[in-house]
Design a protein around this motif. Sequence first.
Motif, short mmCIF file in Angstrom:
data_model
loop_
_atom_site.label_atom_id
_atom_site.label_comp_id
_atom_site.label_asym_id
_atom_site.label_seq_id
_atom_site.Cartn_x
_atom_site.Cartn_y
_atom_site.Cartn_z
N MET A 1 0.85 -1.17 0.00
CA MET A 1 0.00 0.00 0.00
C MET A 1 0.90 1.24 0.00
N GLU A 42 -2.76 3.87 7.44
CA GLU A 42 -4.04 3.36 6.97
C GLU A 42 -4.28 1.97 7.55
N ILE A 43 -5.55 1.66 7.79
CA ILE A 43 -5.98 0.33 8.22
C ILE A 43 -7.13 -0.06 7.30
N GLU A 44 -7.03 -1.21 6.66
CA GLU A 44 -8.09 -1.66 5.77
C GLU A 44 -9.23 -2.28 6.58
N LYS A 45 -10.43 -2.19 6.03
CA LYS A 45 -11.62 -2.79 6.63
C LYS A 45 -11.35 -4.26 6.96
N VAL A 47 -9.31 -5.47 9.19
CA VAL A 47 -7.98 -5.72 9.75
C VAL A 47 -7.96 -5.30 11.21
N GLY A 65 -12.80 6.82 9.54
CA GLY A 65 -13.18 5.42 9.66
C GLY A 65 -14.00 5.12 10.90
N ASP A 107 -11.02 -3.87 15.72
CA ASP A 107 -10.80 -3.96 14.28
C ASP A 107 -11.57 -2.90 13.52
N GLU A 110 -14.42 -0.09 8.60
CA GLU A 110 -14.31 0.64 7.33
C GLU A 110 -12.83 0.82 7.03
N ASP A 111 -12.50 1.06 5.78
CA ASP A 111 -11.14 1.51 5.48
C ASP A 111 -10.92 2.78 6.28
N SER A 112 -9.80 2.86 6.98
CA SER A 112 -9.61 3.92 7.97
C SER A 112 -8.21 4.52 7.92
#
Length: 138
Positions: A1, A42-45, A47, A65, A107, A110-112
Amino acid sequence: MPGLPPQLINTAFASLRKTLNSYYPLSNCTWEAFRSICRCREIEKGVPLYSAGEVPTTFSYVYRGLFRIYVMDERGNEYNKNFFPEGRFPGAMAALLKGEPSRFTIDALEDSIIIEIDHQGYRQLLNTFDDLKRYHIQ
């Protein structure tokens, strides 16, 4: 990413500072020291931000997010404890303070985008800056 654009990182940190100042205004010196113990990511939904069984070393600020904190029983049933929308600070605080594995998982729903805050660094700053102490009390 790929990494986040500098302008987005600056906007996220401006949001964090505004949130902190809404509790108690921090001096520029305190803010710069605080910012030095943080990183934006960033943290993906789906994760985990923090996982049950791990000893956490950070807590976070949600810039964009939504997160949930939950516990899982021995049968695999999940029980939500709380939700963390934008402007909130998710973390396994009891585990952080005790240096123990967390009972909870947090967790991303949402994408955050979060700002991670080093807990040990934060505790050291509390001993240095009176305005950060006052923020913390508030």
